[in-house]
Structures are given as C-alpha cells and as structure tokens.
Design an enzyme around this catalytic site. Structure first.
Site, PDB file in Angstrom:
ATOM      1  CG  HIS A  72     106.226  37.151  62.567  1.00 50.92           C
ATOM      2  ND1 HIS A  72     105.700  38.435  62.168  1.00 50.92           N
ATOM      3  CD2 HIS A  72     106.654  37.542  63.641  1.00 50.92           C
ATOM      4  CE1 HIS A  72     105.865  39.531  62.960  1.00 50.92           C
ATOM      5  NE2 HIS A  72     106.550  38.716  64.081  1.00 50.92           N
ATOM      6  CE1 TYR A 200     108.266  41.398  54.193  1.00 45.37           C
ATOM      7  CE2 TYR A 200     109.650  42.774  53.048  1.00 45.37           C
ATOM      8  CZ  TYR A 200     109.545  41.779  54.048  1.00 45.37           C
ATOM      9  OH  TYR A 200     110.510  41.415  54.587  1.00 45.37           O
ATOM     10  N   PRO A 292     117.782  45.482  51.686  1.00 44.56           N
ATOM     11  CG  PRO A 292     116.894  47.570  52.814  1.00 44.56           C
ATOM     12  CD  PRO A 292     117.784  47.193  51.716  1.00 44.56           C
ATOM     13  CE  LYS A 296     116.769  35.246  52.464  1.00 45.63           C
ATOM     14  NZ  LYS A 296     115.894  34.716  53.354  1.00 45.63           N
ATOM     15  CE1 TYR A 384     110.706  38.291  54.061  1.00 44.52           C
ATOM     16  CE2 TYR A 384     109.983  36.732  55.707  1.00 44.52           C
ATOM     17  CZ  TYR A 384     110.328  37.955  55.482  1.00 44.52           C
ATOM     18  OH  TYR A 384     110.158  39.171  56.218  1.00 44.52           O
TER      19      TYR A 384
HETATM   20  P1  FAD Z   1     128.177  45.015  60.872  1.00 41.50           P
HETATM   21  O1  FAD Z   1     126.757  44.966  61.535  1.00 41.50           O
HETATM   22  O2  FAD Z   1     128.092  46.389  60.050  1.00 41.50           O
HETATM   23  O3  FAD Z   1     129.266  45.349  61.813  1.00 41.50           O
HETATM   24  C1  FAD Z   1     130.575  45.707  61.504  1.00 41.50           C
HETATM   25  C2  FAD Z   1     131.412  46.182  62.956  1.00 41.50           C
HETATM   26  O4  FAD Z   1     132.584  46.661  62.511  1.00 41.50           O
HETATM   27  C3  FAD Z   1     130.613  47.519  63.345  1.00 41.50           C
HETATM   28  O5  FAD Z   1     130.405  47.358  64.585  1.00 41.50           O
HETATM   29  C4  FAD Z   1     131.608  48.499  62.959  1.00 41.50           C
HETATM   30  O6  FAD Z   1     131.703  49.727  64.139  1.00 41.50           O
HETATM   31  C5  FAD Z   1     132.960  47.937  63.090  1.00 41.50           C
HETATM   32  N1  FAD Z   1     133.912  48.476  62.100  1.00 41.50           N
HETATM   33  C6  FAD Z   1     133.970  49.068  60.980  1.00 41.50           C
HETATM   34  N2  FAD Z   1     135.247  49.450  60.675  1.00 41.50           N
HETATM   35  C7  FAD Z   1     136.141  49.095  61.598  1.00 41.50           C
HETATM   36  C8  FAD Z   1     137.144  49.291  61.867  1.00 41.50           C
HETATM   37  N3  FAD Z   1     138.307  49.766  60.951  1.00 41.50           N
HETATM   38  N4  FAD Z   1     137.869  48.739  62.862  1.00 41.50           N
HETATM   39  C9  FAD Z   1     137.084  48.225  63.824  1.00 41.50           C
HETATM   40  N5  FAD Z   1     135.937  48.050  63.859  1.00 41.50           N
HETATM   41  C10 FAD Z   1     135.532  48.464  62.793  1.00 41.50           C
HETATM   42  N6  FAD Z   1     119.460  41.925  57.961  1.00 41.50           N
HETATM   43  C11 FAD Z   1     118.878  40.845  58.249  1.00 41.50           C
HETATM   44  O7  FAD Z   1     119.203  39.753  58.056  1.00 41.50           O
HETATM   45  N7  FAD Z   1     117.378  41.043  58.230  1.00 41.50           N
HETATM   46  C12 FAD Z   1     116.686  42.005  58.519  1.00 41.50           C
HETATM   47  O8  FAD Z   1     115.572  42.230  58.705  1.00 41.50           O
HETATM   48  C13 FAD Z   1     117.591  43.416  57.927  1.00 41.50           C
HETATM   49  N8  FAD Z   1     117.075  44.528  58.022  1.00 41.50           N
HETATM   50  C14 FAD Z   1     117.999  45.478  57.944  1.00 41.50           C
HETATM   51  C15 FAD Z   1     117.341  46.814  57.918  1.00 41.50           C
HETATM   52  C16 FAD Z   1     118.237  47.957  57.668  1.00 41.50           C
HETATM   53  C17 FAD Z   1     117.489  49.185  57.911  1.00 41.50           C
HETATM   54  C18 FAD Z   1     119.578  47.700  57.333  1.00 41.50           C
HETATM   55  C19 FAD Z   1     120.598  49.006  57.463  1.00 41.50           C
HETATM   56  C20 FAD Z   1     120.196  46.376  57.535  1.00 41.50           C
HETATM   57  C21 FAD Z   1     119.215  45.516  57.550  1.00 41.50           C
HETATM   58  N9  FAD Z   1     119.853  44.122  57.503  1.00 41.50           N
HETATM   59  C22 FAD Z   1     118.833  43.072  57.723  1.00 41.50           C
HETATM   60  C23 FAD Z   1     121.278  43.996  57.350  1.00 41.50           C
HETATM   61  C24 FAD Z   1     122.119  43.720  58.540  1.00 41.50           C
HETATM   62  O9  FAD Z   1     121.738  44.783  59.523  1.00 41.50           O
HETATM   63  C25 FAD Z   1     123.545  43.451  58.266  1.00 41.50           C
HETATM   64  O10 FAD Z   1     123.679  42.738  57.280  1.00 41.50           O
HETATM   65  C26 FAD Z   1     124.408  43.008  59.463  1.00 41.50           C
HETATM   66  O11 FAD Z   1     124.645  44.116  60.507  1.00 41.50           O
HETATM   67  C27 FAD Z   1     125.682  42.559  58.995  1.00 41.50           C
HETATM   68  O12 FAD Z   1     126.630  42.247  60.141  1.00 41.50           O
HETATM   69  P2  FAD Z   1     128.216  42.370  60.042  1.00 41.50           P
HETATM   70  O13 FAD Z   1     128.547  41.848  61.485  1.00 41.50           O
HETATM   71  O14 FAD Z   1     128.805  41.734  58.850  1.00 41.50           O
HETATM   72  O15 FAD Z   1     128.390  43.934  59.918  1.00 41.50           O
HETATM   73  C1  DHB Z   2     112.787  44.575  58.680  1.00 39.22           C
HETATM   74  C2  DHB Z   2     113.616  44.847  57.909  1.00 39.22           C
HETATM   75  C3  DHB Z   2     113.835  44.341  56.693  1.00 39.22           C
HETATM   76  O1  DHB Z   2     114.751  44.594  55.837  1.00 39.22           O
HETATM   77  C4  DHB Z   2     112.845  43.313  56.250  1.00 39.22           C
HETATM   78  O2  DHB Z   2     112.729  42.947  55.258  1.00 39.22           O
HETATM   79  C5  DHB Z   2     111.706  42.962  57.211  1.00 39.22           C
HETATM   80  C6  DHB Z   2     111.910  43.753  58.321  1.00 39.22           C
HETATM   81  C7  DHB Z   2     112.845  45.116  60.177  1.00 39.22           C
HETATM   82  O3  DHB Z   2     113.591  45.890  60.566  1.00 39.22           O
HETATM   83  O4  DHB Z   2     111.828  44.864  60.942  1.00 39.22           O
END
Ligand code: FAD
Ligand code: DHB
Length: 388
Positions: A72, A200, A292, A296, A384
C-alpha cells in the site's frame, strides 16, 4: 534439557527471535501454551512497516509475504463526509504491506520446523528460576510430565498476560500506563475489498476503520464499549453502524458480505521498564502495548527481537555484552516514539465520551490541518511507515 536461549511464547516476537538466533548458530527452545492450530488461526494485526518487511526478507521468511501481501502506497483519512488521501510513498519514499499476522506466524513456524527447531506447543505451568544469575532455568509441564530447561538466557515473548514480566524484580521497575474508555469491534467479512487502501474514519458516532485481508476478505473495525459483547451485535446492526460512520458525499459505500468472525478488543498504552534484569529479557507485548490505531504492535515486537538477536550474537561471537546491556535503552527509543504516535492517532480519530464541544472542534481542525498541510501530512506519514 539444556539450551543457550529459552524463549517463552510463540507469537511474532518469540518465533522470529528463535529463527534469527538459528541463522546465527545460536540454539533456542520455544515454549508456547497454545496449540499450533490456535496460534496459526488467531486474527490480529495486518499492517507491516517496510522495516519489518526488510527484517523478514533478510531472514529468508518473506517469500509468501512478497507474493501474497498487498503493498500500500497510501491510506485515507475520512471526516466531515469527505475522504482525503495520505500519499505515504510520495511523502516518505516508503510504503506498508497488508499481510495478516497469522500468516507471518505460519511462515515462521514452518521455518523453525524445517530447521528442526525445538518448538513445544501446549506447555503449561511455566516458571522461571534464578534469572538474576548466569544459570537461569525454566520449569513447565508438557504432555503430562514435568520438565526443565537450563539455559544461558530466558527471553519473555509471552505477550501482555504472560508470566515473564511478573517474574522481573520489583525493585527499580517503573510501569507507564493509560487506558482508554473504549475498544474496537473487529469483523471479518467475506467480500471483495470496499477500498484499495485503508480508510481511517472519524465520525460523531465513533471511529471506524476499513482494512482488507485478501481479494475475498475484508477486515473492518469500529469503536465500541470495551465491556460490550459480540452477541449484542446482529449483522444488521453492525452494517447499520458501519454505514452511518462511513457516510460520505463521494458516493462511496462499504461493501457488505457474510460476517464470519466478530471480536472486541480493549485499548491501552503500556510500557514496563527496564526490559531486562540479569539474564531475563522481555520483548514485544510482554513489555509494552499500544492501542491498535497506529498499527505498531507487531512492528515493535519485530524490532525488539531484531535488536536482542544482535546483542545475543555479540555475546556468543565475541564474548562481549555491551549490546545486551544497551538493549532496554535502544529498544525504548523506538517504543516511546510508537507509543506517542499510537496515542496521538487514537486521540485524533476517536470519540471521547467526556469531550467538550471545544475539544471536538479542535479535533476536526487538526484533521483539516493534516490534509491541507504537507508538513503535517509528512509527519503523520513518517510515523505511520516507521521512518524513524
Ligand atoms: P503475542 O502475539 O501476544 O504472543 C505471545 C505468545 O505467548 C502467545 O502465543 C501466547 O499464547 C504465549 N503465551 C502467553 N503466556 C504464556 C505462558 N505462560 N507460557 C507459554 N506461552 C505463553 N500490530 C501491528 O503491528 N500492526 C497492526 O495492524 C496491528 N493490528 C492489531 C489489531 C488487533 C485487533 C490486535 C488485537 C492487535 C494488533 N496489533 C497490530 C498488535 C499485535 O497483534 C501485537 O502487538 C503482537 O501480537 C505482539 O507480538 P508478541 O509476540 O509480542 O506477543
Ligand atoms: C489493521 C489493524 C490496525 O490496527 C490498523 O491500524 C490498520 C489495519 C488490520 O487489522 O488490518
């Protein structure tokens, strides 16, 4: 069992770290509480910064992302019945890719399994021991039996609700936190995208976001009460709300389709410092959360472990630990910039229940400035795409 690096959590942070370490000849074991099927099906992020794409490509796990992700070059801001394009590439020379987080997860799991990496699913009762010494260990249950890993380092990649942050020494810790009085209602819809680029939208009824997943699936969000329940929202009610919030004078309408997933997420800003103590290091959502709006979260998880992998590589290659010692300070620079941007973008686009008429007009005026001032649009675009 013995390994060099024990990693808790197989999200983007844990899996990518394990893969980066493997590329540098460093052994690790990843412990994950959920099943492989579950982590590969959890719908979360969608937007990858160019820096994230570069890291995944350089690590050799970007082939499917390049083939199936959608590049994009801009997005739209919608308010007061009009849509305005922010041209990311013209303003910054960079772009973003929409490629779902669970696809990144699948690519990383496949890479770890192809390399016979140790990736244990459905573990429980993870506990950390002696992390302040040079001989930490982790105990857990797996397949009905108790087990233990002795390691040089333990890395907490277990997300916001994990067990590693609470295992950090209390002394000297400082947490920063802000909760917002609203959440996001997210849906997945079987239909062609309504728009080629993300939209947005700010509306007096609340924020809405139009995103995509593939040529046949849309991802849509709208601001909601975080305590609300998906069962209160029939498909008809959801479409009525989205049409109302996305109303415009350009004749554009959001494309309806079969809704096959609904979920509600809360919104908070959170940073826990320091991100290290002795031989325990935290990365990704285990150490910090962003709302979200700025997309980021996953990008920060990737940049944290990229930094951490460099520190561990220096430790094992040269026996030096300057990079590991500087991990918290290095990571926090980027984290606070993303915290600022996510907070700012959340304030810009959401409806605040306690907003005075004055505050609402200032919010609208800020949007007008952003779409009429190249300087302001450039600052938005730089943040962004992550050009910092
Ligand atoms: P997580 O993905 O949370 O992974 C942690 C893992 O640890 C999980 O699999 C969990 O099961 C495991 N775990 C937890 N506790 C234990 C334990 N005690 N023992 C063993 N395993 C355990 N980010 C972006 O960059 N761009 C976006 O567009 C964006 N949109 C989002 C939209 C939504 C709706 C949401 C909810 C989040 C969004 N995010 C976005 C954020 C992003 O999804 C998270 O920041 C990302 O998943 C973080 O990764 P992580 O590996 O740190 O943690
Ligand atoms: C999506 C999630 C976000 O938080 C965002 O800012 C843009 C797109 C997505 O899930 O596609």
């Amino acid at each position: 069992m013995r390994t060099q690096v024990a990693i808790i959590g197989a999200g983007p942070a844990g899996l990518l770290l394990s893969h980066l370490l493997h590329l540098n000849g460093i052994e690790s074991i990843v412990l994950e509480s959920r099943s492989q099927a579950e982590i590969e099906a959890t719908i979360r992020a969608g937007v990858l910064e160019q820096g994230t794409m570069d890291i995944l490509n350089n690590a050799g796990v970007g082939a499917r992302m390049r083939a199936e992700g959608a590049l994009h070059h801009g997005f739209e801001l919608a308010f007061s019945g009009r849509r305005h394009r922010i041209d990311l590439t013209e303003l910054t020379g960079k772009s973003i890719t929409v490629y779902p987080q669970h696809e990144v997860i699948k690519d990383l799991v496949a890479a770890r399994q192809a390399a016979q990496g140790q990736l244990l699913f459905e573990v429980s009762g993870v506990q950390l021991h002696r992390v302040e010494t040079t001989t930490p260990s982790v105990t857990y249950s797996h397949g009905g039996g108790a087990a233990r890993i002795d390691a040089d380092f333990v890395i907490g990649c277990d997300g916001y609700h994990g067990v590693t942050r609470p295992a950090m020494p209390v002394q000297g810790r400082q947490d920063y936190q802000r909760t917002y009085g609203f959440g996001w209602f997210g849906i997945l819809v079987e239909s062609a995208p309504s728009s080629e680029e993300l939209i947005y939208a700010r509306h007096p009824r609340g924020f809405a976001l139009v995103s995509t997943r593939s040529p046949t699936v849309q991802r849509l969000y709208f601001q909601c009460d975080p305590a609300d329940h998906v069962d209160n929202w029939s498909d008809d009610r959801i479409w009525a709300e989205l049409h109302a919030r996305l109303e415009n004078r350009d004749g554009w309408i959001v494309q309806e389709g079969r809704i096959f997933q609904k979920n509600i997420i809360g919104m908070r800003s959170f940073v826990s410092t320091p991100m290290q103590a002795g031989r325990l290091f935290l990365a990704g959502d285990a150490a910090h959360i962003v709302p979200p709006t700025g997309a980021k979260g996953m990008n920060l998880a990737v940049s944290d472990v990229h930094l951490l992998a460099q520190g561990l590589e220096q430790f094992y290659r040269q026996g030096a630990d300057e990079r590991l010692q500087g991990y918290t300070a290095g990571a926090l620079k980027r984290i606070w910039r993303a915290e600022y941007f996510s907070w700012w973008m959340t304030n810009l686009l959401h409806t605040f229940p306690d907003a005075t008429p004055f505050k609402r007009e200032v919010q609208r005026a800020e949007l007008e400035c952003l779409v009429s001032s190249r300087a302001m649009a450039t600052a938005l675009a730089e943040n962004y795409v992550g050009a910092f």
